[in-house]
Enzyme design. Structure first.
Site, PDB file in Angstrom:
ATOM      1  N   ARG A 374       0.850  -1.198   0.000  1.00 55.38           N
ATOM      2  CA  ARG A 374       0.000   0.000   0.000  1.00 55.38           C
ATOM      3  C   ARG A 374       0.884   1.247   0.000  1.00 55.38           C
ATOM      4  O   ARG A 374       1.876   1.305   0.715  1.00 55.38           O
ATOM      5  CB  ARG A 374      -0.906   0.056   1.239  1.00 55.38           C
ATOM      6  CG  ARG A 374      -1.931  -1.067   1.333  1.00 55.38           C
ATOM      7  CD  ARG A 374      -2.917  -0.814   2.470  1.00 55.38           C
ATOM      8  NE  ARG A 374      -3.673  -2.002   2.810  1.00 55.38           N
ATOM      9  CZ  ARG A 374      -4.761  -2.420   2.172  1.00 55.38           C
ATOM     10  NH1 ARG A 374      -5.212  -1.730   1.144  1.00 55.38           N
ATOM     11  NH2 ARG A 374      -5.395  -3.517   2.562  1.00 55.38           N
ATOM     12  N   HIS A 434       2.657  -9.684   0.614  1.00 48.06           N
ATOM     13  CA  HIS A 434       2.333  -8.761   1.708  1.00 48.06           C
ATOM     14  C   HIS A 434       3.590  -8.328   2.466  1.00 48.06           C
ATOM     15  O   HIS A 434       3.521  -7.540   3.397  1.00 48.06           O
ATOM     16  CB  HIS A 434       1.341  -9.466   2.654  1.00 48.06           C
ATOM     17  CG  HIS A 434       0.791  -8.598   3.736  1.00 48.06           C
ATOM     18  ND1 HIS A 434       1.102  -8.778   5.076  1.00 48.06           N
ATOM     19  CD2 HIS A 434      -0.062  -7.544   3.684  1.00 48.06           C
ATOM     20  CE1 HIS A 434       0.463  -7.872   5.801  1.00 48.06           C
ATOM     21  NE2 HIS A 434      -0.252  -7.117   4.994  1.00 48.06           N
TER      22      HIS A 434
END
Length: 701
Positions: A374, A434
């Site tokens: 992100r 991730h």
């Protein structure tokens, strides 16, 4: 074994709802400034929205396709879980409505007033009516629903004003979407912050919108749709452009099944049945709420608060401090000499960003490689990576396009990076990447050397001031060589790499954690395990925790959210303690500590002990070798465990309880804020200057 495990475990979804109720507790805390309390109501609401879109959506799909699937931690099938969720959510709505109403009343004396039409003064009513006719009415798209006008598709989480209409004895429904491109609230003229929500304005003047009809039963509604569209199951190999697949996924998400309906006013039985039939839902999925269905506007209100009121209504701003490990000047030469740990948001993310910028222009740097999950809407990191590529460095960016609700943002950044000459890769079919790892490779005379960064949180400059995370930067050669092998494996699609120092899911991370726990189990009552993470659901880990507890090992889990293991259950988890901290900042680090003294092992990384993280994602955890940093991390965990203000203890009944205050109050987040100031500025330790500094940071409570 799984049946027995249900004696000391609880359902994942019901555990999450208890965590979100804990968020609502912060909104009730009278020691928290009023607008910050309202912000917690907003966070609770957005959390619940996402829960319905993802978790309820996923269970809804399972209930239709394979309702025989049993949750190993609770013994419930998908339909039973949904029924339990719908029943558990209903009282949370009432609790939230009451909390919102109380805060709203308390804000009135400060001139922050959310009003209904009836509460407006005469001049304000004239202003609102004129604004509606001039600015809102021309852009509305009203629609009737009858035999010739089908019911429209209602967008996920958008507001619609509805009413019963009658014309020449014929009844029908009128629907008016609240335009997405207008403000959620209308500020009224004057010095105070007086406002009215846009859906209330439109509802008041529905007679003007449907001027040819008799209008009754005015209401506004909002539907929540299943958003659990996972491309993991798609046949990715048939689509050459992964970005295109993600754009198709986002489009599909807009039209998924309804899993919840919210209404401002009660629905009569006829209308309730109509909507249940239309959306294929049950009455248990319809929730009436007396507060706004969208509360994002609270952040704009906080920006409008005059300086004279900020101290009373908003947390005193805290500026992330410079790193305790660095002096002024360039970062890279200092990292080559010693490891550093950045602790967000108490310390600034700036040293990491400066390091990437330095690397972009350093003639000895050969490559920069990084995984991105992100990013902020405005990201200096991307700017520096692009500069590095344009300066002839080889820049590899593994960007995860499937970061939930950040897909479009990541698509946009991937295009920008490619345009600058970066090599962009997208990960694996069926496995989200991730991990938070960055590797700088440079030439030192005839040797290739490395600087590696491994973190617990995203490379997001905005959330680094809102989430607590830790970030290790090291020039350790062994860790750097492992990181180089990791990026090579990612580039060639190899999930089964072998590493000497770092541990990587889906292959080595869980086995290594369980092995380290086994080492503590062998020590019996001399064993020690402290693990901090966001969630615990992994069955293998849960069973190992129980095994450790039964062996006499003292186990502390600091788990912010979902925790499927119950502590204090006789014969299973008597030596387990579970702590949850919810405060000003979102707790986010993953820190794993095993043992004590010289044998102690500490890892930080990106993985929670959730099945999705340990088996279906690429995660990286890194050992911490520097003794000073090891002491700092141990100290941080001890302070969190001592927290008796924002911490709660999970008990065997699945409920959270406040800790006893004892002789002194410990708020771990405030402690770390003070510590960040005093460690960096030793002069702050003298009594007078320390107090002065703290007064600038904290509101006296």
């Amino acid at each position: 074994m799984k049946k027995e495990m249900q004696n000391y475990t609880q359902n994942r979804e019901l555990s999450w709802l208890k965590f979100n109720q804990r968020v609502l507790e912060e909104a009730k805390d009278s020691s928290v400034p009023l607008l910050e309390r309202m912000k917690f109501v907003s966070i609770f609401t957005s959390n619940l929205d996402e829960f319905f879109m993802i978790r309820v959506g996923s269970l809804y799909d399972m209930s239709l396709t394979d309702n025989s699937t049993i949750d190993s931690r609770s013994g419930m099938n998908p339909k039973e879980q949904l029924d339990a969720i719908f029943a558990a959510v209903a009282p949370l709505y009432k609790e939230r409505d009451k909390t919102y109403s109380e805060i709203k009343k308390l804000l009135n004396p400060y001139g922050v007033c959310g009003l209904s039409i009836k509460e407006l003064e005469q001049q304000e009513k004239k202003y609102v009516k004129k604004y509606f006719k001039d600015q809102i009415l021309p852009i509305l798209s009203p629609q009737i629903v009858d035999a010739n006008h089908p019911f429209p598709h209602l967008l996920n989480k958008e507001l619609y004003v509805i009413a019963s209409l009658k014309q020449n004895g014929t009844s029908m429904i009128g629907i008016v979407p609240v335009p997405q491109f207008v403000s959620d609230i209308l500020y009224l003229p004057g010095h105070d912050i007086r406002y009215i929500r846009m859906e209330k304005v439109i509802m008041e003047y529905l007679d003007v919108v449907f001027d040819k009809y008799e209008v009754s039963n005015k209401n506004y509604i909002c539907v929540t749709r299943n958003a659990d569209v996972s491309p993991d199951d798609e046949a990715l190999e048939i689509n050459d452009d992964f970005r295109l697949l993600m754009q198709e996924t986002l489009h599909k998400r807009r039209r998924m099944a309804v899993v919840r309906m919210e209404t401002a006013e009660p629905l009569d039985k006829e209308l309730e049945k109509y909507f249940c039939d239309k959306f294929k839902i049950t009455p248990a999925q319809i929730y009436r709420t007396k507060m706004p269905m969208k509360l994002d506007y609270i952040f704009s209100i906080m920006d409008k608060v005059p300086a004279s009121l900020k101290r009373s209504l908003i947390d005193e701003p805290f500026t992330p401090q410079p790193s305790r490990y660095l002096t002024d000047g360039k970062v890279i030469p200092q990292v080559k000499k010693k490891d550093i740990l950045l602790s967000y948001p108490y310390e600034s993310m700036d040293p990491f960003l400066r390091m990437i910028k330095e690397a972009a222009y350093d003639p000895t740097v050969l490559t920069i490689r990084i995984t991105i999950y992100r990013l902020a809407k405005k990201a200096r990191l991307v700017e520096y990576l692009c500069a590095a590529a344009e300066n002839g460095k080889e820049v590899t960016v593994l960007i995860e396009l499937r970061a939930r609700f950040d897909e479009q943002n990541n698509i946009d950044w991937s295009e920008r990076l490619e345009e600058a000459g970066c090599r962009v890769i997208y990960g694996f079919e069926g496995y989200k990447v991730h991990s938070k790892i960055c590797l700088i490779t440079y030439r030192n005379r005839n040797n290739i050397e490395y600087i590696t960064q491994v973190g617990t949180g995203n490379y997001n400059e905005k959330t680094a001031t809102m989430y607590t995370d830790v970030s290790l930067i090291t020039a350790d050669k062994g860790i750097g060589e492992d990181a180089a092998v990791f990026f090579k494996n990612m580039s060639i699609g190899n999930l089964n790499g072998s590493y000497q120092h770092i541990i990587v899911s889906p292959t080595s991370l869980k086995p290594k954690v369980l092995s380290l726990m086994d080492e503590e189990i062998k020590k019996g009552t001399n064993g020690r395990i402290i693990m901090k993470m966001n969630s615990v659901t992994d069955v293998d880990f849960i069973q190992k925790v129980s095994e450790a507890s039964n062996a006499g090992v003292r186990v502390d889990l600091i788990v912010r959210g979902i925790c499927c293991i119950l502590p204090g259950v006789k014969g299973y988890t008597e030596n387990l303690r579970v702590t949850s901290i919810v405060g000003r900042y979102l707790e986010h680090p993953r820190i794993f500590l095993f043992g004590t003294g010289a044998d102690q092992k500490i890892y930080i990384g990106s993985a929670d002990m959730m099945t999705r993280n340990t088996e279906k994602r690429v995660e990286v955890a890194c050992p911490v070798y520097d003794e000073t940093i090891r002491k700092q991390l141990t100290h941080m965990l001890k302070i969190m465990l001592a927290d008796n203000v924002k911490a709660r203890e999970l008990k065997s009944d699945g409920k959270y309880y406040m800790k006893e205050k004892g002789t002194s109050k410990v708020n771990s987040q405030e402690y770390f804020m003070r510590e960040a100031i005093t460690v960096r500025h030793p002069e702050g330790r003298t009594k007078q200057s320390f107090v002065d500094k703290i007064r600038k940071i904290f509101r006296r409570k």
